[in-house]
Design an enzyme around this catalytic site. Sequence first.
Site, PDB file in Angstrom:
ATOM      1  N   SER A  46     -29.383 -55.172 -73.275  1.00  0.00           N
ATOM      2  CA  SER A  46     -30.644 -55.795 -73.533  1.00  0.00           C
ATOM      3  C   SER A  46     -31.541 -55.591 -72.240  1.00  0.00           C
ATOM      4  O   SER A  46     -32.697 -55.960 -72.193  1.00  0.00           O
ATOM      5  CB  SER A  46     -30.367 -57.478 -73.292  1.00  0.00           C
ATOM      6  OG  SER A  46     -29.628 -57.715 -74.706  1.00  0.00           O
ATOM      7  N   GLY A 239     -30.507 -57.447 -77.941  1.00  0.00           N
ATOM      8  CA  GLY A 239     -31.195 -56.187 -77.524  1.00  0.00           C
ATOM      9  C   GLY A 239     -32.299 -56.254 -76.776  1.00  0.00           C
ATOM     10  O   GLY A 239     -32.810 -57.186 -76.650  1.00  0.00           O
ATOM     11  N   CYS A 266     -30.027 -64.056 -79.616  1.00  0.00           N
ATOM     12  CA  CYS A 266     -31.260 -63.604 -78.952  1.00  0.00           C
ATOM     13  C   CYS A 266     -32.216 -62.618 -79.455  1.00  0.00           C
ATOM     14  O   CYS A 266     -32.953 -63.152 -80.121  1.00  0.00           O
ATOM     15  CB  CYS A 266     -30.472 -62.478 -77.678  1.00  0.00           C
ATOM     16  SG  CYS A 266     -31.389 -62.528 -76.108  1.00  0.00           S
ATOM     17  N   GLN A 270     -34.996 -63.748 -82.663  1.00  0.00           N
ATOM     18  CA  GLN A 270     -36.510 -63.471 -82.659  1.00  0.00           C
ATOM     19  C   GLN A 270     -36.729 -62.717 -84.031  1.00  0.00           C
ATOM     20  O   GLN A 270     -37.877 -63.094 -84.604  1.00  0.00           O
ATOM     21  CB  GLN A 270     -36.743 -62.774 -81.249  1.00  0.00           C
ATOM     22  CG  GLN A 270     -36.407 -63.557 -80.246  1.00  0.00           C
ATOM     23  CD  GLN A 270     -36.689 -62.392 -78.768  1.00  0.00           C
ATOM     24  OE1 GLN A 270     -36.986 -61.424 -79.119  1.00  0.00           O
ATOM     25  NE2 GLN A 270     -36.167 -63.334 -77.654  1.00  0.00           N
ATOM     26  N   ASN A 308     -30.374 -64.181 -71.651  1.00  0.00           N
ATOM     27  CA  ASN A 308     -31.061 -63.100 -71.175  1.00  0.00           C
ATOM     28  C   ASN A 308     -32.308 -62.577 -71.900  1.00  0.00           C
ATOM     29  O   ASN A 308     -31.977 -61.856 -73.017  1.00  0.00           O
ATOM     30  CB  ASN A 308     -30.052 -61.833 -70.954  1.00  0.00           C
ATOM     31  CG  ASN A 308     -30.709 -60.558 -70.656  1.00  0.00           C
ATOM     32  OD1 ASN A 308     -31.686 -60.505 -70.036  1.00  0.00           O
ATOM     33  ND2 ASN A 308     -29.961 -59.544 -71.043  1.00  0.00           N
ATOM     34  N   HIS A 350     -26.722 -66.766 -75.737  1.00  0.00           N
ATOM     35  CA  HIS A 350     -25.602 -66.069 -76.094  1.00  0.00           C
ATOM     36  C   HIS A 350     -24.279 -66.550 -75.933  1.00  0.00           C
ATOM     37  O   HIS A 350     -23.541 -67.009 -75.190  1.00  0.00           O
ATOM     38  CB  HIS A 350     -25.232 -64.782 -74.679  1.00  0.00           C
ATOM     39  CG  HIS A 350     -26.466 -63.888 -75.108  1.00  0.00           C
ATOM     40  ND1 HIS A 350     -26.182 -62.656 -75.555  1.00  0.00           N
ATOM     41  CD2 HIS A 350     -27.585 -63.838 -74.445  1.00  0.00           C
ATOM     42  CE1 HIS A 350     -27.194 -61.821 -75.695  1.00  0.00           C
ATOM     43  NE2 HIS A 350     -28.333 -62.720 -74.922  1.00  0.00           N
ATOM     44  N   GLU A 352     -21.636 -65.748 -77.129  1.00  0.00           N
ATOM     45  CA  GLU A 352     -20.411 -64.997 -77.060  1.00  0.00           C
ATOM     46  C   GLU A 352     -20.006 -64.948 -75.304  1.00  0.00           C
ATOM     47  O   GLU A 352     -18.869 -64.623 -75.020  1.00  0.00           O
ATOM     48  CB  GLU A 352     -20.470 -63.513 -77.354  1.00  0.00           C
ATOM     49  CG  GLU A 352     -21.433 -62.561 -76.468  1.00  0.00           C
ATOM     50  CD  GLU A 352     -22.880 -62.920 -76.488  1.00  0.00           C
ATOM     51  OE1 GLU A 352     -23.557 -62.102 -75.618  1.00  0.00           O
ATOM     52  OE2 GLU A 352     -23.302 -63.829 -77.243  1.00  0.00           O
TER      53      GLU A 352
END
Length: 376
Positions: A46, A239, A266, A270, A308, A350, A352
């Site tokens: 990302s 990404g 993330c 979007q 992020n 995130h 994860e």
Amino acid sequence: MNTAKLALEDGSIFTGESFGAQGEVDGEVVFNTAMTGYQEILTDPSYRGQIVTMTYPEIGNYGVNSIDVEHAKPSLSGFIVREVSRIYSNYRAEGDLGAYLQKHNVIALAGIDTRSLVRRIREMGAMRGVISTTDLDDASLVAKAKSAPGLVGRDLVREVMSKETVSWDERLDDWSAAEIKGPHDAGVGNHVVCMDFGMKWNIPRHFASRGNKVTIVPGDTSAEDVLRLEANGVFLSNGPGDPEPLEYAHKTINELIGKVPVFGICLGHQLLSLACGAKTFKLKFGHRGVNQPVLDLTTGKVEITTQNHGFAVEEESLPDELEITHRNLNDDTIAGVRHRGEAAFGVQYHPEAASGPHDSGYLFERFQDLMKSPVS
């Protein structure tokens, strides 16, 4: 160490020392507030097109290893720290940070006042910048920063996504197995197809740890080809960069909704929103760190999350079919949505969470439950 400089498009110059590869690179200069997890940050796709500044003052003290990577190699443009540790000490360490950056040709800068740099970014917004060990002329570097490409309108996904369809078969190490709850016999449960837009590897680790068969496909795979794989659920990965130019992904996701459960993280969140008719906008300086508070509107609970991203879903453009489920408590931006009529949802952060925190792991269980219920 050799002298190196960072120049920003506003004319700011920061002089320090190089501790990675030699050369010159441009990118959008951003900051991350995490105290640990620098190897996971370095290998997160990302960050493609960005120069990452760590706000924690000393980086590199526990070295690097071959286990904690989130991708095969770093994708970011450059790396900036206040101080790089001269020694490393950890029982899992396999080498030092500087040698790792040199091996992967990452230009890194140490010895600058990162507090001053981060304050400038917070006040002015993320800016284009140049790090160089070869050109130390201030005027030349500022001119290069001003002419560097930004992130808006660029498709950076094609530079980091997988190029072919592959099966995920990595076995979890003992530490990960202890952190991730659920059965660890990968490949005996549901079939999750992950659309890879620059996916962190801890995501398929989570799916596999819950007994799922995991197939990874390039982010430009058509809906027809995804459905041909007979998935029980489709995951939309994180990404880099601007989600609006990825019209191929908008089309595919729109055609998948209603045919199979969909879960996005993330950038995937979007893209799910764009596929339903929403718009996105660029944040002033983004959200990057492992300490971002998010409110779950369905339960009233607050989660501490890893984030992020430099773009977010525009609330005014949200279509009626999408319901807001989570909010970022720092700026009240949308942190999660779900489809009112179909089995589809996404979060801006995130769950994860490599290297942590782990408050949001329940979202993987929510996706597991959706895959158990057939889509009409």
